[in-house]
Structure formats: structure tokens, C-alpha cells
Motif scaffolding. Structure first.
Motif, PDB file in Angstrom:
ATOM      1  N   ARG A   1       0.832  -1.212   0.000  1.00  0.00           N
ATOM      2  CA  ARG A   1       0.000   0.000   0.000  1.00  0.00           C
ATOM      3  C   ARG A   1       0.862   1.256   0.000  1.00  0.00           C
ATOM      4  O   ARG A   1       0.634   2.184  -0.773  1.00  0.00           O
ATOM      5  N   VAL A   2       1.868   1.274   0.851  1.00  0.00           N
ATOM      6  CA  VAL A   2       2.765   2.440   0.920  1.00  0.00           C
ATOM      7  C   VAL A   2       3.533   2.590  -0.386  1.00  0.00           C
ATOM      8  O   VAL A   2       3.667   3.698  -0.925  1.00  0.00           O
ATOM      9  N   ARG A   3       4.040   1.476  -0.911  1.00  0.00           N
ATOM     10  CA  ARG A   3       4.820   1.540  -2.155  1.00  0.00           C
ATOM     11  C   ARG A   3       3.983   2.091  -3.300  1.00  0.00           C
ATOM     12  O   ARG A   3       4.439   2.955  -4.066  1.00  0.00           O
ATOM     13  N   LEU A   4       2.745   1.615  -3.428  1.00  0.00           N
ATOM     14  CA  LEU A   4       1.883   2.082  -4.513  1.00  0.00           C
ATOM     15  C   LEU A   4       1.511   3.553  -4.336  1.00  0.00           C
ATOM     16  O   LEU A   4       1.459   4.308  -5.308  1.00  0.00           O
ATOM     17  N   GLU A   5       1.245   3.952  -3.106  1.00  0.00           N
ATOM     18  CA  GLU A   5       0.879   5.351  -2.875  1.00  0.00           C
ATOM     19  C   GLU A   5       2.034   6.287  -3.219  1.00  0.00           C
ATOM     20  O   GLU A   5       1.839   7.314  -3.883  1.00  0.00           O
ATOM     21  N   VAL A   6       3.240   5.937  -2.801  1.00  0.00           N
ATOM     22  CA  VAL A   6       4.409   6.772  -3.101  1.00  0.00           C
ATOM     23  C   VAL A   6       4.663   6.814  -4.600  1.00  0.00           C
ATOM     24  O   VAL A   6       4.903   7.881  -5.186  1.00  0.00           O
ATOM     25  N   SER A   7       4.592   5.652  -5.250  1.00  0.00           N
ATOM     26  CA  SER A   7       4.836   5.579  -6.684  1.00  0.00           C
ATOM     27  C   SER A   7       3.822   6.404  -7.467  1.00  0.00           C
ATOM     28  O   SER A   7       4.181   7.178  -8.363  1.00  0.00           O
ATOM     29  N   GLU A   8       2.541   6.253  -7.122  1.00  0.00           N
ATOM     30  CA  GLU A   8       1.507   6.971  -7.865  1.00  0.00           C
ATOM     31  C   GLU A   8       1.579   8.470  -7.624  1.00  0.00           C
ATOM     32  O   GLU A   8       1.363   9.265  -8.543  1.00  0.00           O
ATOM     33  N   ARG A   9       1.913   8.868  -6.413  1.00  0.00           N
ATOM     34  CA  ARG A   9       2.047  10.298  -6.133  1.00  0.00           C
ATOM     35  C   ARG A   9       3.166  10.907  -6.996  1.00  0.00           C
ATOM     36  O   ARG A   9       3.006  11.973  -7.587  1.00  0.00           O
ATOM     37  N   LEU A  10       4.299  10.209  -7.083  1.00  0.00           N
ATOM     38  CA  LEU A  10       5.411  10.689  -7.911  1.00  0.00           C
ATOM     39  C   LEU A  10       5.000  10.754  -9.381  1.00  0.00           C
ATOM     40  O   LEU A  10       5.295  11.730 -10.079  1.00  0.00           O
ATOM     41  N   ALA A  11       4.322   9.713  -9.841  1.00  0.00           N
ATOM     42  CA  ALA A  11       3.918   9.680 -11.252  1.00  0.00           C
ATOM     43  C   ALA A  11       2.951  10.809 -11.577  1.00  0.00           C
ATOM     44  O   ALA A  11       3.066  11.463 -12.626  1.00  0.00           O
ATOM     45  N   LEU A  12       2.005  11.068 -10.686  1.00  0.00           N
ATOM     46  CA  LEU A  12       1.002  12.100 -10.955  1.00  0.00           C
ATOM     47  C   LEU A  12       1.604  13.500 -10.990  1.00  0.00           C
ATOM     48  O   LEU A  12       1.106  14.380 -11.700  1.00  0.00           O
ATOM     49  N   THR A  13       2.683  13.717 -10.252  1.00  0.00           N
ATOM     50  CA  THR A  13       3.330  15.036 -10.300  1.00  0.00           C
ATOM     51  C   THR A  13       3.996  15.293 -11.648  1.00  0.00           C
ATOM     52  O   THR A  13       4.346  16.435 -11.942  1.00  0.00           O
ATOM     53  N   CYS A  14       4.154  14.245 -12.457  1.00  0.00           N
ATOM     54  CA  CYS A  14       4.803  14.391 -13.767  1.00  0.00           C
ATOM     55  C   CYS A  14       3.807  14.640 -14.895  1.00  0.00           C
ATOM     56  O   CYS A  14       4.206  14.747 -16.058  1.00  0.00           O
ATOM     57  N   THR A  15       2.534  14.720 -14.593  1.00  0.00           N
ATOM     58  CA  THR A  15       1.518  14.872 -15.631  1.00  0.00           C
ATOM     59  C   THR A  15       1.248  16.333 -15.964  1.00  0.00           C
ATOM     60  O   THR A  15       1.425  17.220 -15.121  1.00  0.00           O
ATOM     61  N   ARG A  16       0.797  16.563 -17.179  1.00  0.00           N
ATOM     62  CA  ARG A  16       0.264  17.880 -17.540  1.00  0.00           C
ATOM     63  C   ARG A  16      -1.151  18.048 -16.989  1.00  0.00           C
ATOM     64  O   ARG A  16      -1.576  19.155 -16.696  1.00  0.00           O
ATOM     65  N   HIS A  17      -1.879  16.917 -16.881  1.00  0.00           N
ATOM     66  CA  HIS A  17      -3.252  16.962 -16.390  1.00  0.00           C
ATOM     67  C   HIS A  17      -3.675  15.546 -16.018  1.00  0.00           C
ATOM     68  O   HIS A  17      -3.099  14.562 -16.505  1.00  0.00           O
ATOM     69  N   VAL A  18      -4.687  15.445 -15.147  1.00  0.00           N
ATOM     70  CA  VAL A  18      -5.193  14.149 -14.705  1.00  0.00           C
ATOM     71  C   VAL A  18      -6.705  14.122 -14.890  1.00  0.00           C
ATOM     72  O   VAL A  18      -7.409  15.056 -14.487  1.00  0.00           O
ATOM     73  N   PHE A  19      -7.194  13.042 -15.485  1.00  0.00           N
ATOM     74  CA  PHE A  19      -8.627  12.819 -15.649  1.00  0.00           C
ATOM     75  C   PHE A  19      -9.052  11.736 -14.660  1.00  0.00           C
ATOM     76  O   PHE A  19      -8.369  10.719 -14.495  1.00  0.00           O
ATOM     77  N   VAL A  20     -10.168  11.953 -13.995  1.00  0.00           N
ATOM     78  CA  VAL A  20     -10.694  10.984 -13.028  1.00  0.00           C
ATOM     79  C   VAL A  20     -12.153  10.710 -13.362  1.00  0.00           C
ATOM     80  O   VAL A  20     -12.794  11.482 -14.081  1.00  0.00           O
ATOM     81  N   THR A  21     -12.664   9.624 -12.800  1.00  0.00           N
ATOM     82  CA  THR A  21     -14.016   9.198 -13.168  1.00  0.00           C
ATOM     83  C   THR A  21     -15.078   9.604 -12.164  1.00  0.00           C
ATOM     84  O   THR A  21     -16.250   9.286 -12.364  1.00  0.00           O
ATOM     85  N   SER A  22     -14.699  10.309 -11.093  1.00  0.00           N
ATOM     86  CA  SER A  22     -15.696  10.739 -10.120  1.00  0.00           C
ATOM     87  C   SER A  22     -15.182  11.898  -9.289  1.00  0.00           C
ATOM     88  O   SER A  22     -13.963  12.056  -9.113  1.00  0.00           O
ATOM     89  N   PRO A  23     -16.091  12.713  -8.754  1.00  0.00           N
ATOM     90  CA  PRO A  23     -15.681  13.771  -7.821  1.00  0.00           C
ATOM     91  C   PRO A  23     -14.987  13.211  -6.588  1.00  0.00           C
ATOM     92  O   PRO A  23     -14.090  13.850  -6.032  1.00  0.00           O
ATOM     93  N   ALA A  24     -15.381  12.007  -6.152  1.00  0.00           N
ATOM     94  CA  ALA A  24     -14.756  11.408  -4.973  1.00  0.00           C
ATOM     95  C   ALA A  24     -13.277  11.145  -5.209  1.00  0.00           C
ATOM     96  O   ALA A  24     -12.429  11.407  -4.334  1.00  0.00           O
ATOM     97  N   THR A  25     -12.942  10.641  -6.385  1.00  0.00           N
ATOM     98  CA  THR A  25     -11.537  10.395  -6.697  1.00  0.00           C
ATOM     99  C   THR A  25     -10.778  11.707  -6.827  1.00  0.00           C
ATOM    100  O   THR A  25      -9.623  11.822  -6.399  1.00  0.00           O
ATOM    101  N   ALA A  26     -11.414  12.720  -7.396  1.00  0.00           N
ATOM    102  CA  ALA A  26     -10.777  14.039  -7.481  1.00  0.00           C
ATOM    103  C   ALA A  26     -10.427  14.559  -6.090  1.00  0.00           C
ATOM    104  O   ALA A  26      -9.311  15.070  -5.854  1.00  0.00           O
ATOM    105  N   LYS A  27     -11.353  14.426  -5.159  1.00  0.00           N
ATOM    106  CA  LYS A  27     -11.106  14.902  -3.790  1.00  0.00           C
ATOM    107  C   LYS A  27      -9.954  14.132  -3.150  1.00  0.00           C
ATOM    108  O   LYS A  27      -9.124  14.713  -2.434  1.00  0.00           O
ATOM    109  N   THR A  28      -9.887  12.828  -3.406  1.00  0.00           N
ATOM    110  CA  THR A  28      -8.800  12.019  -2.851  1.00  0.00           C
ATOM    111  C   THR A  28      -7.451  12.455  -3.405  1.00  0.00           C
ATOM    112  O   THR A  28      -6.465  12.557  -2.660  1.00  0.00           O
ATOM    113  N   LEU A  29      -7.386  12.729  -4.694  1.00  0.00           N
ATOM    114  CA  LEU A  29      -6.124  13.148  -5.291  1.00  0.00           C
ATOM    115  C   LEU A  29      -5.701  14.529  -4.772  1.00  0.00           C
ATOM    116  O   LEU A  29      -4.507  14.808  -4.642  1.00  0.00           O
ATOM    117  N   GLU A  30      -6.674  15.375  -4.478  1.00  0.00           N
ATOM    118  CA  GLU A  30      -6.345  16.689  -3.917  1.00  0.00           C
ATOM    119  C   GLU A  30      -5.884  16.571  -2.467  1.00  0.00           C
ATOM    120  O   GLU A  30      -4.910  17.217  -2.060  1.00  0.00           O
TER     121      GLU A  30
END
Length: 347
Positions: free
Chosen positions: A112-141
Motif C-alpha cells: 500500500r505504501v509503495r503504490l501510494e508513493v509511486s503513484e504520487r510521484l507519477a502524478l506530479t509528472c503529468t500535464r493533467h489528470v482525468f478521473v471518473t468521479s468527484p470522490a476520486t478528485a477529492k482524494t487526489l487533492e
């Protein structure tokens, strides 16, 4: 010249899960809207690829021409942080996040920790992120360091259908979801055991291939609870719409949902919904159309089932509310239009 992008995805795009169905619909609608979408399969095993498969995926991305608009499905992107960091300036990297990888049920703490750290690093490299729900948007914020301006919500589409007929002498309870721990089918089965004194039959539709051990455990649980004559584990079905059309009630005890396309489909068919207050489910299922209970609580789930199974007037009211809510959901063309409009900023 039409705008173009590369869509990178893991595994088999024809896999019968909500996430893959979303990808297929979105790609089809983007093409209908004039986009050239070049598909890039990244290989099997994500988000736990073998080392050689991970390196092959990284090589495919590294070989893309400069300024390529690259949209990557989050099931793979969350573990591609190394190549994302190397290519973030050269490529226009975008991510499609169905739900954060670390929120999958059954992970050990280290994973769980490894995936969270990896995904956080990957998302900082994006120009933009698309999500499928407001709930997921809130989690990413709140947990992944993204700002609201960096995220666009693109809800899954739902095509209008005729309402299910309902009114069976023996109510048909339908559940749809891959046989994985997160979908909570074990909770549903134990809840069904608490209402065995009532007439009903149940069909659980979902792939047994993603988590074979879970599928075996569920089959054993059906036998242990002596529900073999009332519960059918149907596996994958080509036309799930036919199953929805035959249902009187939809029930799925997911422990977490990034959106939950099957809940939207249940609403579109005018089915009362019994579910858990988890992830984006409360955003999808309005109060009048469903009964939401805490996750991992078979007794509470069974109580909700009993309430609806015993009260035909209540079930009819919920069905009407469900169908009305389903009529308000976006179509796939409308959802893809939201995505297309934002993609144009990067193309």
C-alpha cells in the motif's frame, strides 16, 4: 489534420471490468469526435508487472516522438513513475485515474505504501489528470498533492434503456462485479444468508480470472452457507444488460469504488440499489433510489435487503427514483466531449 493522442493501457482491453469498459467507450467516442487515437498496449501484470514487462513498457513510452500527447490508464501509470520523471518535459503526459491503486482491498501495508508513493510521484509528472468521479478528485487533492485545476472529472457514460420489468414472484437479486476482494461479494453472501427465510434468488456476474483464489473462496462460501440452490455465480457474461433487465433489485457490497459503473447501469434500469457507503457510491446512488450501509457489515446489508424485499411499495418508490436518476446520467458521447474539450488544450 485531426488531433491525435496515444492511449496506453495495461492488460487486455477487452477484459470485462468497469475500468476497461470505460476505456473502450471513451476511445470509441473520441474517434467518433474526430480524434486519431493510437493504441499502445503496455503488457500484462499491472500494477504488479514483472521486471521485464515494466522495462518493456518504459521502452515503448521512451520511443514516442517528442511532444506526443500520451494518455495513460492509471492501472499502469501509477507504477511508471521512473519513466514519467524522465519523459515529463519531452512528452505531454496525461493520466486517467479510475481510483488510486493504494485503495485496492487486500493489500499488505508495504504494498500500500509503495503504490501510494509511486503513484504520487507519477502524478506530479503529468500535464493533467482525468478521473471518473468527484470522490476520486477529492482524494487526489487531499492525499496526492494535486490541485483542482490539475484535475478534470469525466463521469462514465450510461446509455438510456427501458426499465427492468421487476415484480417477479421470487425476487431476482443481481450483483455485477469481478470476483475480487474489493467488490465485497463475501459480504453480500453472508447478508443473503440472513434473509434466507424470504423468497429470492440471486445472480452474481463477474470475472473469476482476475483473482482466482477469491473466486474459489466465494464458491466455497456459497456451499458452506448452503445457498447453492439460490445463488448463481455466473462468471463473465457477454450481455449484462439482459441480466439487469431480469432483475428486481441490485445489490453490491463494494468496500471501495472509484465510481461504480454498475451502479449507474442499475439506476438506468430502474432498479432499487443496496450498497455500501464507500468511495464514490454515495455520489452515484441518490438517497431515494438506494439503501447505503457501512462497508464490511453483513448484518446491516441484510437488514437493508430485508426492508426492500418485504415492502413492495418501498421497492416501487425506489425503482422510480432510480430510473429518474438514471435518466439524468451523461451518455458516453457527452462524457467523451468533456474529455475531448480538455485534451485540446494539450494537442
Amino acid at each position: 489534420m485531426s488531433p491525435s493522442l496515444v492511449f496506453a493501457y495495461p492488460g487486455d482491453l477487452m477484459t470485462k471490468t468497469g475500468g476497461y469498459a470505460y476505456d473502450r467507450h471513451i476511445v470509441s467516442e473520441l474517434r467518433s469526435a474526430g480524434w486519431t487515437v493510437n493504441m499502445m498496449p503496455l503488457g500484462l501484470g499491472f500494477p504488479y508487472p514483472r521486471e521485464r514487462d515494466l522495462r518493456n513498457a518504459e521502452s515503448l513510452i521512451a520511443a514516442l516522438p517528442d511532444e506526443t500527447v500520451l494518455l495513460v490508464d492509471g492501472l499502469a501509470y501509477g507504477v511508471l513513475h521512473e519513466v514519467a520523471e524522465r519523459e515529463r518535459e519531452r512528452l505531454r503526459i496525461l493520466a486517467l485515474v479510475h481510483h488510486p491503486l493504494a485503495l485496492e482491498t487486500g493489500l499488505d501495508p508495504a504494498d500500500r505504501v509503495r503504490l501510494e508513493v509511486s503513484e504520487r510521484l507519477a502524478l506530479t509528472c503529468t500535464r493533467h489528470v482525468f478521473v471518473t468521479s468527484p470522490a476520486t478528485a477529492k482524494t487526489l487533492e487531499s492525499s496526492y498533492g494535486l490541485t483542482s485545476s490539475h484535475i478534470t472529472v469525466v463521469l462514465p457514460g450510461t446509455e438510456p434503456v427501458q426499465p427492468a420489468q421487476r415484480g417477479s414472484d421470487v425476487p431476482h437479486i443481481v450483483s455485477v462485479g469481478s470476483l475480487t476482494p474489493r467488490k465485497g461479494h463475501d459480504v453480500l453472501l453472508r447478508a443473503l444468508d440472513t434473509v434466507r427465510d424470504l423468497p429470492w434468488r440471486a445472480t452474481i456476474v463477474g470475472s473469476e480470472k482476475l483473482e482466482p483464489a477469491t473466486a474459489r473462496t466465494l464458491r466455497a462460501l456459497v456451499k458452506e452457507l448452503d445457498l447453492e440452490d439460490r445463488v448463481v455465480l455466473a462468471g463473465e457474461i457477454d450481455d449484462v444488460g439482459e441480466v439487469f433487465a431480469s432483475a428486481d433489485l441490485f445489490a453490491l457490497a463494494s468496500r471501495y469504488e472509484g465510481y461504480g459503473m454498475v451502479f449507474a447501469e442499475a439506476l438506468a434500469h430502474g432498479l432499487p440499489v443496496i450498497a455500501c457507503r464507500a468511495g464514490a457510491v454515495p455520489d452515484v446512488v441518490p438517497a431515494g433510489a438506494g439503501r447505503l450501509v457501512p462497508p464490511d457489515d453483513p448484518a446491516a446489508f441484510g437488514t437493508a435487503l430485508r426492508e426492500v424485499l418485504q415492502d413492495n411499495d418501498l421497492a416501487d418508490q425506489m425503482a422510480k427514483a432510480a430510473y429518474a436518476a438514471g435518466r439524468q446520467l451523461p451518455t458516453w458521447a457527452q462524457s467523451a466531449s468533456v474529455l475531448s474539450d480538455r485534451l485540446k488544450d494539450f494537442a
